[in-house]
Design a protein around this motif. Structure first.
Motif, mmCIF file in Angstrom:
data_model
loop_
_atom_site.group_PDB
_atom_site.id
_atom_site.type_symbol
_atom_site.label_atom_id
_atom_site.label_comp_id
_atom_site.label_asym_id
_atom_site.label_seq_id
_atom_site.Cartn_x
_atom_site.Cartn_y
_atom_site.Cartn_z
ATOM 1 N N LEU A 231 -12.382 -8.237 -4.410
ATOM 2 C CA LEU A 231 -12.467 -8.619 -5.818
ATOM 3 C C LEU A 231 -11.083 -8.715 -6.455
ATOM 4 C CD1 LEU A 231 -14.326 -9.174 -8.234
ATOM 5 C CD2 LEU A 231 -14.344 -6.726 -8.670
ATOM 6 N N SER A 232 -10.203 -7.740 -6.132
ATOM 7 C CA SER A 232 -8.903 -7.697 -6.795
ATOM 8 C C SER A 232 -7.851 -7.103 -5.872
ATOM 9 C CB SER A 232 -9.004 -6.832 -8.066
ATOM 10 O OG SER A 232 -7.751 -6.653 -8.654
ATOM 11 N N VAL A 233 -6.674 -7.746 -5.841
ATOM 12 C CA VAL A 233 -5.523 -7.232 -5.115
ATOM 13 C C VAL A 233 -4.463 -6.916 -6.163
ATOM 14 C CG1 VAL A 233 -3.767 -7.711 -3.385
ATOM 15 C CG2 VAL A 233 -6.063 -8.628 -3.096
ATOM 16 N N ASP A 234 -4.130 -5.631 -6.306
ATOM 17 C CA ASP A 234 -3.207 -5.174 -7.341
ATOM 18 C C ASP A 234 -1.761 -5.520 -6.982
ATOM 19 O OD1 ASP A 234 -2.429 -3.947 -9.671
ATOM 20 O OD2 ASP A 234 -3.290 -2.003 -9.192
ATOM 21 N N ALA A 235 -0.887 -5.293 -7.931
ATOM 22 C CA ALA A 235 0.534 -5.604 -7.765
ATOM 23 C C ALA A 235 1.121 -4.892 -6.549
ATOM 24 C CB ALA A 235 1.298 -5.198 -9.016
ATOM 25 N N SER A 236 1.935 -5.599 -5.817
ATOM 26 C CA SER A 236 2.652 -5.080 -4.659
ATOM 27 C C SER A 236 1.723 -4.550 -3.577
ATOM 28 C CB SER A 236 3.640 -3.995 -5.078
ATOM 29 O OG SER A 236 4.467 -3.647 -3.995
ATOM 30 N N ALA B 138 -5.497 -1.187 -4.494
ATOM 31 C CA ALA B 138 -4.668 -0.643 -5.568
ATOM 32 C C ALA B 138 -3.176 -0.828 -5.289
ATOM 33 C CB ALA B 138 -4.992 0.838 -5.758
ATOM 34 N N ALA B 139 -2.369 -0.416 -6.246
ATOM 35 C CA ALA B 139 -0.914 -0.606 -6.188
ATOM 36 C C ALA B 139 -0.310 -0.051 -4.908
ATOM 37 C CB ALA B 139 -0.259 0.046 -7.399
ATOM 38 N N SER B 140 0.515 -0.857 -4.269
ATOM 39 C CA SER B 140 1.221 -0.495 -3.036
ATOM 40 C C SER B 140 0.298 0.045 -1.964
ATOM 41 C CB SER B 140 2.328 0.525 -3.327
ATOM 42 O OG SER B 140 3.370 -0.083 -4.008
ATOM 43 N N SER B 141 -0.785 -0.647 -1.734
ATOM 44 C CA SER B 141 -1.673 -0.267 -0.646
ATOM 45 C C SER B 141 -1.890 -1.477 0.250
ATOM 46 C CB SER B 141 -2.995 0.282 -1.180
ATOM 47 O OG SER B 141 -3.626 -0.677 -1.983
ATOM 48 N N LEU C 93 5.363 2.281 2.158
ATOM 49 C CA LEU C 93 4.666 2.113 0.881
ATOM 50 C C LEU C 93 5.195 3.126 -0.122
ATOM 51 C CD1 LEU C 93 1.034 1.958 2.320
ATOM 52 C CD2 LEU C 93 2.546 0.042 1.849
ATOM 53 N N GLU C 94 5.373 2.695 -1.359
ATOM 54 C CA GLU C 94 5.859 3.602 -2.404
ATOM 55 C C GLU C 94 5.257 3.195 -3.740
ATOM 56 O OE1 GLU C 94 9.959 4.122 -4.863
ATOM 57 O OE2 GLU C 94 10.140 4.086 -2.696
ATOM 58 N N THR C 95 4.676 4.158 -4.445
ATOM 59 C CA THR C 95 4.165 3.927 -5.788
ATOM 60 C C THR C 95 4.656 5.047 -6.689
ATOM 61 O OG1 THR C 95 2.169 2.883 -4.944
ATOM 62 C CG2 THR C 95 2.086 3.667 -7.195
#
Length: 132
Positions: free
Chosen positions: A14-19, A96-99, A111-113
């Motif tokens: 459904l959604s791919v978050d930033a990075s 989610a972010a950086s995954s 990976l880093e968030t």
């Protein structure tokens, strides 16, 4: 790096978050970094240049990877009987972010968030003798 061919029938995202990364197939190296400054206010009034990343040390402090005090020998032998990866169906609502959602071989991943959450809420005026 051992290479395989990835056959994917269906991917439902459904959604791919930033990075973030949705990778089908082999990759040499994956790097994903997200810096998130989330501000929530009860009343949405914001001013220009009010929240800057450089004002928060969480975004500038270097992250040092953990080091082992003594080397631990790790030996891994893998044998891939089939040079193919067959996937019928993958359902991942949100990445989610950086995954990473990765179907295939990978040699290296980093990976880093970093997240700072700020909430500004109204306070009720204090009443003499406690709450009413």
């Amino acid at each position: 790096m051992y290479r395989r061919t990835s056959h994917v029938h269906k991917v439902d995202v459904l959604s791919v978050d930033a990075s973030s990364v949705l990778q089908i197939g082999d990759s040499q190296r994956l790097d994903a970094v997200s810096n998130i400054l989330a501000v929530q206010r009860e009343k949405a009034i914001f001013y220009e240049n009010e929240f800057m990343f450089e004002d928060y040390s969480a975004f500038s402090i270097p992250l040092i990877p953990p080091s082992l005090t003594e080397p631990i020998p790790i030996c891994i032998d893998t044998f891939h009987d089939c040079p193919y990866i067959f996937v019928r169906n993958v359902r991942v609502p949100f990445i989610a972010a950086s995954s990473v959602v990765h179907i295939g071989s990978n040699e290296s991943i980093s990976l880093e968030t970093r997240v700072v959450n700020i909430r500004h809420l109204f306070r009720e005026e204090p009443h003499p003798g406690g709450r009413r």
